[in-house]
Design an enzyme around this catalytic site. Structure first.
Site, PDB file in Angstrom:
ATOM      1  N   THR A  67       2.467  48.167  37.448  1.00  0.00           N
ATOM      2  CA  THR A  67       2.145  49.568  37.735  1.00  0.00           C
ATOM      3  C   THR A  67       0.905  49.644  38.616  1.00  0.00           C
ATOM      4  O   THR A  67       0.035  48.783  38.534  1.00  0.00           O
ATOM      5  CB  THR A  67       1.892  50.291  36.386  1.00  0.00           C
ATOM      6  OG1 THR A  67       3.140  50.411  35.723  1.00  0.00           O
ATOM      7  CG2 THR A  67       1.279  51.655  36.561  1.00  0.00           C
ATOM      8  N   ARG A  96      14.217  56.048  29.427  1.00  0.00           N
ATOM      9  CA  ARG A  96      12.886  55.666  28.925  1.00  0.00           C
ATOM     10  C   ARG A  96      11.780  56.070  29.922  1.00  0.00           C
ATOM     11  O   ARG A  96      11.869  55.835  31.111  1.00  0.00           O
ATOM     12  CB  ARG A  96      12.850  54.156  28.699  1.00  0.00           C
ATOM     13  CG  ARG A  96      11.537  53.632  28.137  1.00  0.00           C
ATOM     14  CD  ARG A  96      10.600  53.154  29.206  1.00  0.00           C
ATOM     15  NE  ARG A  96       9.351  52.633  28.639  1.00  0.00           N
ATOM     16  CZ  ARG A  96       8.275  52.342  29.353  1.00  0.00           C
ATOM     17  NH1 ARG A  96       8.288  52.491  30.650  1.00  0.00           N
ATOM     18  NH2 ARG A  96       7.187  51.898  28.779  1.00  0.00           N
ATOM     19  N   GLY A 124       7.512  55.842  30.386  1.00  0.00           N
ATOM     20  CA  GLY A 124       6.286  55.253  29.843  1.00  0.00           C
ATOM     21  C   GLY A 124       5.108  56.209  29.928  1.00  0.00           C
ATOM     22  O   GLY A 124       5.275  57.426  30.044  1.00  0.00           O
ATOM     23  N   ASP A 125       3.918  55.630  29.876  1.00  0.00           N
ATOM     24  CA  ASP A 125       2.704  56.450  29.871  1.00  0.00           C
ATOM     25  C   ASP A 125       2.285  56.927  31.256  1.00  0.00           C
ATOM     26  O   ASP A 125       1.551  57.907  31.372  1.00  0.00           O
ATOM     27  CB  ASP A 125       1.546  55.626  29.277  1.00  0.00           C
ATOM     28  CG  ASP A 125       1.293  54.361  30.102  1.00  0.00           C
ATOM     29  OD1 ASP A 125       2.269  53.677  30.478  1.00  0.00           O
ATOM     30  OD2 ASP A 125       0.111  54.054  30.378  1.00  0.00           O
ATOM     31  N   THR A 128      -2.630  50.845  32.728  1.00  0.00           N
ATOM     32  CA  THR A 128      -1.477  49.960  32.924  1.00  0.00           C
ATOM     33  C   THR A 128      -1.308  49.083  31.683  1.00  0.00           C
ATOM     34  O   THR A 128      -2.291  48.647  31.099  1.00  0.00           O
ATOM     35  CB  THR A 128      -1.643  49.067  34.163  1.00  0.00           C
ATOM     36  OG1 THR A 128      -0.586  48.088  34.148  1.00  0.00           O
ATOM     37  CG2 THR A 128      -2.979  48.342  34.213  1.00  0.00           C
ATOM     38  N   GLY A 129      -0.076  48.874  31.282  1.00  0.00           N
ATOM     39  CA  GLY A 129       0.184  48.068  30.092  1.00  0.00           C
ATOM     40  C   GLY A 129       1.437  48.560  29.401  1.00  0.00           C
ATOM     41  O   GLY A 129       2.208  49.322  29.983  1.00  0.00           O
ATOM     42  N   GLY A 158       3.486  50.830  27.894  1.00  0.00           N
ATOM     43  CA  GLY A 158       3.346  52.285  27.898  1.00  0.00           C
ATOM     44  C   GLY A 158       3.436  52.929  26.534  1.00  0.00           C
ATOM     45  O   GLY A 158       2.714  53.895  26.244  1.00  0.00           O
TER      46      GLY A 158
HETATM   47  N1  ASP Z   1       2.573  51.405  31.753  1.00  0.00           N
HETATM   48  C1  ASP Z   1       3.813  51.167  32.441  1.00  0.00           C
HETATM   49  C2  ASP Z   1       4.975  51.670  31.626  1.00  0.00           C
HETATM   50  O1  ASP Z   1       4.972  51.471  30.418  1.00  0.00           O
HETATM   51  C3  ASP Z   1       4.045  49.741  32.752  1.00  0.00           C
HETATM   52  C4  ASP Z   1       2.960  49.064  33.525  1.00  0.00           C
HETATM   53  O2  ASP Z   1       1.776  49.328  33.338  1.00  0.00           O
HETATM   54  O3  ASP Z   1       3.317  48.217  34.369  1.00  0.00           O
HETATM   55  O4  ASP Z   1       5.925  52.189  32.182  1.00  0.00           O
END
Ligand code: ASP
Length: 308
Positions: free
Chosen positions: A174, A202, A204-205, A225-226, A228
């Site tokens: 991300t 789905r 994410g955050d 990022t992480g 989500g």
């Molecule tokens: N946070 C993002 C998600 O969960 C993924 C990412 O940080 O790469 O969609």
């Protein structure tokens, strides 16, 4: 002080799997995006324009899981999410599950500036894009061999996973940017392709205001990022701001508390970038690395991947 920080995802390739050549490629891409965003600030432009330009540059690179480099969904498509927020008026815009859009962050900005809404998803977001005459890229624009192989490995299973390296370590690609402009106005933007083999719509955050993205001139601008799901449950981006506002923590302490303590308590892996209205920058992460870079008008300039 003007300042900007960007990220290209936490996790990264394990140090052993990273070649010097690849590392240079990632660093050059980060450097370019940093320069694009900083140039806007240097000319007296707004933090919103700076984070948008930096994120567009990262979306246009195949190296990161956003825009061009977005991962494959369970049906072999690309569904992207993005958000943007500005800290002066708390205006925000977000889109999710959009396809064919070259720069989802620009669409999120249009939601913020040209609609009466904050968050548009799926068909509705696509209709909105069409009403603004966005042209759509063909699937081939988003094809990337690494992403395709990652999807092939798990496409017949029920598992879905964050963007990962050949070695199957977690890697989240991300992208995001936060900035403080010459007027002390803050902004944050985040953009992602989500998780490989994701299904059931789905989200994410990254497009969720308060979870993966937040900006408030009173406190800070944050892009996460992480994994989500954990950032949503921890309302991570807003939590950094709340710790500053209600507990008077510094940017550094608030960001560290969220990433190194609160997220870890719920087993949330990842990181974030944050900037406050004085131009201070924090870039904590609890993974092996995080693609990141920052620059301010007091000659700070950093481009890093791993901890040291
Ligand atoms: N946070 C993002 C998600 O969960 C993924 C990412 O940080 O790469 O969609």
């Amino acid at each position: 002080m003007i300042s900007i920080a960007i990220h290209g995802g936490a996790g990264t390739l394990l140090k052993g799997a990273m070649t010097a050549e690849k590392e240079e490629e990632y660093k050059a891409a980060l450097q370019l995006a940093l320069a694009k965003g900083y140039a806007v600030l240097e000319k007296g432009g707004t933090s919103v324009d700076a984070v948008e330009q930096a994120v567009i540059c990262l979306e246009d690179s195949h190296l990161f899981n956003a825009g061009k480099g977005s991962v494959f969904t369970a049906t072999g498509k690309h569904e992207m999410d993005a958000s943007i927020m500005e800290g002066e008026s708390l205006q925000a815009g977000a889109v999710s599950l959009v396809s064919g859009i070259k720069n989802p962050v620009a669409l999120a900005k249009d939601v913020m500036q040209k609609s009466n809404h904050v968050f548009l998803a799926g068909d509705g977001a696509m209709e909105f894009a069409k009403s603004l005459k966005y042209s759509l890229e063909p699937d081939s624009y988003f094809y990337d061999e690494l992403r395709y192989n990652q999807w092939q490995e798990i496409k017949d299973s029920d598992s879905f996973q964050l963007d990962h390296s050949d070695k199957k370590d977690s890697k989240f690609g991300t992208v995001g940017a936060v900035a403080c402009d010459v007027n002390g106005n803050l902004a944050a933007a985040t953009s992602t392709g989500g998780m490989t083999n994701k299904k059931f719509g789905r989200i994410g955050d990254s497009p969720m205001i308060g979870a993966g993205n937040y900006a408030n001139n009173k406190t800070c601008a944050v892009s996460c990022t992480g994994s989500g799901e954990f950032f949503i449950r921890g309302v991570a981006a807003y939590d950094v701001s709340a710790l500053m506002e209600f507990k008077n923590l510094s940017l550094n302490d608030a960001a560290a508390e969220v990433v190194q303590k609160r997220l870890m308590e719920i087993k949330g892996d990842g990181g974030l970038i944050a900037v406050d209205a004085n131009g201070n920058i924090a870039m904590p992460f609890n993974t092996e690395g995080m693609y990141r870079a920052c620059k301010n008008s007091e000659s700070l300039e950093e481009i890093s991947i791993y901890k040291d």
